[in-house]
Design a protein around this motif. Sequence first.
Motif, PDB file in Angstrom:
ATOM      1  N   PRO A  51     -35.418   2.282 -11.222  1.00 16.70           N
ATOM      2  CA  PRO A  51     -36.091   3.543 -10.902  1.00 16.70           C
ATOM      3  C   PRO A  51     -35.149   4.483 -10.156  1.00 16.70           C
ATOM      4  CG  PRO A  51     -37.007   1.711  -9.640  1.00 16.70           C
ATOM      5  CD  PRO A  51     -36.010   1.145 -10.570  1.00 16.70           C
ATOM      6  N   ALA A  56     -37.225   5.952  -4.684  1.00 13.13           N
ATOM      7  CA  ALA A  56     -36.434   4.772  -5.019  1.00 13.13           C
ATOM      8  C   ALA A  56     -35.194   4.693  -4.132  1.00 13.13           C
ATOM      9  CB  ALA A  56     -36.030   4.803  -6.480  1.00 13.13           C
ATOM     10  N   ARG A  59     -36.313   3.496  -0.714  1.00 17.85           N
ATOM     11  CA  ARG A  59     -36.623   2.055  -0.715  1.00 17.85           C
ATOM     12  C   ARG A  59     -35.350   1.217  -0.754  1.00 17.85           C
ATOM     13  NH1 ARG A  59     -41.174  -1.236  -1.690  1.00 17.85           N
ATOM     14  NH2 ARG A  59     -40.563  -3.243  -2.553  1.00 17.85           N
ATOM     15  N   ARG A  60     -34.374   1.640  -1.568  1.00 17.83           N
ATOM     16  CA  ARG A  60     -33.098   0.921  -1.613  1.00 17.83           C
ATOM     17  C   ARG A  60     -32.397   0.974  -0.267  1.00 17.83           C
ATOM     18  NH1 ARG A  60     -32.798   2.846  -7.046  1.00 17.83           N
ATOM     19  NH2 ARG A  60     -31.876   4.792  -6.322  1.00 17.83           N
TER      20      ARG A  60
END
Length: 108
Positions: A51, A56, A59-60
Amino acid sequence: MSKERAQRRAEREREAAVLAAAKAAEAERHERREARRRAVASRLPKKRRGPSGVLADRRRTQTRLLVLAFLVLNVLVWLASGDWAVRILALVLTALVGPLVHILMTKN
């Protein structure tokens, strides 16, 4: 004079035939190389596109920071403690608690 022209034309045709044969051999080698490459690539796993976007990326980043924090914590325990039981306990707790902390911290 016409014999000379015929000889020169024959020489040019021979050179063209040699060049054409060399090109054909190179094309055949290239095709075989590409066929091998396709055969190997067909057996390898396909690249997955993950994603993308702001969420995204966030979150990474959170996941990377959390893994880094657990790694630093384990290094500190490893350096501060001489007892193998404490070191192993820290590793086991990190492995067990890490995913839970990850879920709790990245849940939106």
